[in-house]
Write a protein that holds these residues in place. Structure first.
Motif, PDB file in Angstrom:
ATOM      1  N   HIS B 280       3.243  13.466  -2.006  1.00 13.95           N
ATOM      2  CA  HIS B 280       3.308  14.102  -0.702  1.00 13.95           C
ATOM      3  C   HIS B 280       4.742  14.317  -0.231  1.00 13.95           C
ATOM      4  O   HIS B 280       5.085  15.430   0.162  1.00 13.95           O
ATOM      5  CB  HIS B 280       2.457  13.417   0.365  1.00 13.95           C
ATOM      6  N   HIS B 329      -4.410  11.416   2.357  1.00 14.95           N
ATOM      7  CA  HIS B 329      -5.201  12.619   2.632  1.00 14.95           C
ATOM      8  C   HIS B 329      -5.516  13.401   1.351  1.00 14.95           C
ATOM      9  O   HIS B 329      -6.315  14.328   1.381  1.00 14.95           O
ATOM     10  CB  HIS B 329      -4.544  13.510   3.692  1.00 14.95           C
ATOM     11  N   HIS B 330      -4.899  13.016   0.253  1.00  8.19           N
ATOM     12  CA  HIS B 330      -5.224  13.689  -0.999  1.00  8.19           C
ATOM     13  C   HIS B 330      -6.465  13.124  -1.671  1.00  8.19           C
ATOM     14  O   HIS B 330      -6.952  13.690  -2.639  1.00  8.19           O
ATOM     15  CB  HIS B 330      -4.037  13.631  -1.962  1.00  8.19           C
TER      16      HIS B 330
HETATM   17 CU    CU Z   1      -0.062  15.575   1.092  1.00  8.34          CU
END
Ligand code: CU
Ligand code: HEM
Lengths: 211, 644
Positions: B280, B329-330
């Motif tokens: 990220h 969030h992945h």
């Molecule tokens: Cu991300």
């Protein structure tokens, strides 16, 4: 170096250590501190991995069966002492004593090699007892964490050897003192990492976790 | 070690034979041209051994354009395959390899190097420095990136490409499900390139901290320099995590350890976490410099100081900070509990706030500006609405509950292409057009540039907007074909047509480079756009020492102030210290390549030879006391007078 704009000439004062007297020297030392920041991130990741894998022994041995207090204490003692002698080396360097510097660096090296020998011996012993890299996730984490530290120590030893040769060739100059100083930072850093390994791996593995 | 030679070269597909032939032909052509024009020595002396940040920057950009081409061809192949249902252009395994190499190359070997190339060229000039802090290391960075990229790329014809996606989730990427060497190429290619990225991070952080011209305080630093500074900090903390993750998987695959295996206590989720703790921030590593570039261009062509400069700075800092606390969030759907998902859902959405601040500041900079519509400005203006679409759909994805519906569908594919292309790729093109005259002493053709822009920008929307609807209609990501009954045909045709539009846009860009090289009007004043920052104060092509006299900075937009003041600085030159060129970086990186190649195939002796090569170059470097040389005053005078 002159392609950098020096803020005043405060660095040329006579009591400034040699390694800080050139712009390159100052830049390299700062860069190395930042590199150590990256190394902290690296070891932090390895520690996190190791901690997550505790308890995942599969059918392999468990750490408290294998860890021995004596060997680990000797290793710790050797490395901590070497950090101290390395500090003495820098002290001698600041006093412009080439002889003292090389002597203490030499002692540091001997202690470092002794540490490594114990570690290698320890690894071989564990492997004999059936705990190798491929035994279980836990042991994979163990070998990679402790092994990465060991590999760093090996690098450090080779590096200091190279620097000692250069000290013999050139004596104490702005460049050689810078190299010694940077290598000493590295060496102390490895010592600090070891303290964490000692705590998180051995102390936890032998006492807290088991008890 | 026991791989047979007939398995060494990948065979059996017309595409691969075509690649073989084109690689051989290109190589022969390059060798021929270099020999015919007697350019070998020149190439070695001027480019391969250079430590000049400007040349290194240009080499980065050149390599990144090549990679954009390679990964772009992958993209077109995928679109070709998906245009009609039940298509047989690629088979499943090959499709997997192509989306994996496409994604990996685009992010690691295209977007990041392109930006690092621009950073290399621009940032030292922008802060009034004569070089970066560690010129030698800078060359090492470039060559390790280059060799890593090449190692990754040859997988296509030698040994086979990785096929587990650019995220390489285990167990798919593990030894059991991907036994061939493809995944090793991924692990080791990225590892080698990663060394270079980390070194770049340290190098530019120190450069910006320590080598700014007198008077350039924190709040007088140009936006691009600010965004670079923050990006470098992200690199320094994120890349070691990738290093470890890659190393652990390499150990699993090559030496039988059990970090991520299903058997013997391994933890596949550990990979997902490590990958995205790096991954990220990586997304922001390729977007923050882009923000910096747009800021420079928008304020230059709106002919106004950037609105809300301080807010711009703080919002970058906030984005960078948040980028480390959103990684889950992945994988909302991979079994984390509701509290965890909520936390990461909220932190993710918070990123929209500083990003929104930036969008409004750009808009206010435009407000009442006397806007000049250059190609660079077009790219920057197009960025704002397109990126906003990508951002808004990103917030939709950040709602953990909703994500269960559309994660791993084309909705996601559309989202990340909207942010990556309209953010990073537009910025790369904008930056290229903007700084091209500084690099080469002539502008790229504006007419061709605008045609290219419209083809690419419209093509981009035509390609990816339909994908949102494909995603909502349930088309999963990473499938290689579908049925008529799925009803996805129409939108897929549209998307493929858009892909062709983007390809035309890219070809126009390349043709533009060729055309301008031949015909564009030369200039050497160095300030073709009425620039605001220090890089425009040098003549072009920029002399190798950058500034004959170090500039003094009196405020934000330093060069605007200098142009207004017009006070004639006394021109007394002093000798300038410069670093010497060196062949060691390229040799060291070649040794890394050899070692990596050996590891990919588990040919240990090759790996060891390569490693010895690396160690030998390190020792040579340790004994190298070359501290550069001085450019004498007469030489400086001669060079400076030549510009008049
Ligand atoms: Cu991300
Ligand atoms: C030139 C226009 C482009 C087209 C037509 C295109 C098309 C595609 C397609 C069809 C996929 C596969 C989706 C799937 O099967 O799951 C894909 C995946 C991907 N693309 Fe692109 N793409 C383009 C440019 C880019 C750029 C510029 C970037 C990054 C800067 C990028 C990053 C990615 C990534 C990260 C993936 C995911 C790969 C994976 O699933 O492992 N693409 N793209």
């Amino acid at each position: 170096m002159e392609y950098v704009q020096s803020e005043a000439n405060k660095h040329d004062a006579p009591d400034t250590p040699l390694e800080y007297q050139s712009e390159t020297g100052r830049l390299n030392i700062l860069g190395f501190w930042i590199f150590l920041g990256a190394e902290i991130a690296l070891f932090a990741t390895l520690f996190a991995t190791y901690l997550v894998l505790i308890g995942r022994y599969a059918d392999g041995p468990v750490p408290w069966e294998l860890f021995e207090v004596k060997g680990v204490l000797i290793e710790t003692f050797l490395l901590l002492t070497s950090s101290f002698t390395c500090g003495l080396a820098i002290h001698e360097m600041r006093r412009h004593s080439l002889k003292g510097l090389v002597a203490w660096l030499g002692i540091t090296l001997v202690l470092g090699v002794a540490f490594l020998s114990f570690e290698i011996y320890e690894f071989i012993h564990y492997i004999h007892e059936g705990a190798s890299l491929t035994t279980s996730a836990y042991w994979s984490g163990f070998y990679v964490l402790v092994g990465t530290h060991g590999a760093h120590v090996t690098m450090g030893i080779a590096w200091i050897v190279l620097i000692i040769i250069q000290l013999f060739q050139r004596g104490l100059t702005k460049q050689t003192t810078r190299k010694v100083f940077v290598a000493s930072l590295y060496w102390h850093f490895l010592d600090v990492v070891w303290i964490f390994i000692f705590t998180a791996v051995y102390l936890y593995g032998m006492v807290i976790h088991h008890g | 070690m026991n791989l047979e030679w007939d398995e060494f070269f990948v065979t059996g597909e017309p595409l691969i034979y075509a690649a073989d032939v084109s690689i051989v032909l290109t190589t022969i052509a390059i060798i021929f041209v270099l020999t015919y024009f007697k350019k070998w020595k020149w190439l070695w002396r001027e480019w391969l051994t250079t430590v000049d940040h400007k040349k290194i920057g240009i080499m980065y950009i050149f390599a990144a354009l090549l990679m954009l081409f390679r990964a772009g061809v992958d993209a077109l192949l995928m679109r070709a395959q998906l245009t009609v249902p039940n298509s047989k252009i690629l088979e499943g395994q090959h499709y997997n390899e192509i989306f994996t190499t496409h994604g990996t190359i685009m992010i690691i070997f295209m977007a990041m190097p392109f930006l690092i190339g621009l950073i290399n060229f621009v940032v030292p000039l922008q802060i009034g420095a004569r070089d970066v802090a560690y010129p030698f290391l800078n060359a090492v960075s470039f060559w390790t990136f280059f060799m890593g990229a090449m190692l990754f790329n040859i997988s296509f014809i030698i040994g086979g490409s990785p096929s587990a996606g650019w995220t390489s989730y285990v167990p798919l990427a593990g030894d059991e499900l991907s036994p061939d060497p493809g995944q090793n190429f991924y692990l080791i290619g990225l590892q080698i390139a990663g060394i270079g990225t980390l070194l770049t991070g340290i190098n530019f952080l120190v450069t910006i901290l320590k080598m700014r011209a007198p008077g350039m305080t924190w709040m007088r630093m140009p936006m691009f320099t600010w965004s670079t500074l923050i990006t470098m900090i992200l690199i320094i903390f994120a890349f070691p995590v990738l290093t470890v993750a890659l190393a652990l998987m390499t150990f699993d695959r090559l030496f039988g350890s059990h970090f991520f295996t299903l058997a013997d206590g391994g933890l596949p989720m550990l990979w997902a976490n490590l990958f995205w703790i790096w991954g990220h921030p990586e997304v922001y590593i390729v977007i923050l410099p882009a923000f910096g570039i747009f800021s420079e261009i928008i304020s230059t062509f709106a002919r106004k100081t950037l609105f809300g400069y301080k807010a711009m700075v703080w919002s970058i800092v906030a984005i960078a900070g948040l980028s480390f606390v959103v990684w889950v969030h992945h994988f909302f759907t991979m079994g984390a509990n509701a509290a965890v998902n909520s936390f990461f859902s909220i932190t993710t959405m918070m990123i929209a706030i500083p990003t929104g601040v930036k969008i409004f500041n750009w808009l206010f900079t435009l407000y009442k500006g006397r806007i000049k519509m250059t190609t660079a400005m077009l790219w920057s203006l197009a960025f704002i609405p397109n990126f906003t679409i990508g951002g808004v759909t990103g917030v939709m994805l950040a709602m953990a509950a909703a994500d269960y519906q559309y994660h791993n569908t084309y909705f996601l594919v559309a989202h990340f292409h909207y942010v990556l292309i309209s953010g990073t790729v537009f910025a790369c093109f904008a930056g290229l057009f903007f700084w091209y005259p500084k690099m080469f002493g002539y502008k790229l053709n504006e007419r061709l540039g605008k045609w290219g822009f419209w083809f690419f920008m419209i093509g981009f929307n035509v390609t990816f907007f339909p994908m949102y609807f494909l995603g909502l209609a349930g088309m999963p990501r990473r499938i290689y074909t579908y049925e008529w009954a799925d009803g996805w045909f129409n939108l897929n045709v549209v998307a493929s047509i858009g892909g062709v539009g983007m390809a035309i846009g890219f070809v126009l860009l390349v043709y533009n480079i060729y055309w301008s090289f031949r015909h564009a009007e030369r200039e050497n004043e160095g300030d073709p756009w009425d620039g605001r920052t220090l890089e425009w104060s040098t003549p072009t092509p920029v002399p190798f020492y950058n500034f004959a006299i170090t500039p003094t900075v009196k405020g934000l937009d330093a060069y605007i102030i200098m142009k207004k003041d017009r006070e004639q600085q006394e021109k007394t030159y002093k000798p300038i210290h410069m670093p010497s060129y060196s062949g060691l970086p390229i040799i060291m990186s070649a040794a890394f390549f050899i070692s990596g190649f050996g590891l990919v195939f588990k040919w240990w002796w090759i790996a060891i030879i390569g490693l010895i090569g690396v160690l030998v170059t390190l020792v040579l470097r340790s004994f190298d006391y070359d501290e550069g040389y001085y450019v004498q005053v007469e030489e400086i005078e001669r060079i400076e007078n030549a510009y008049k």
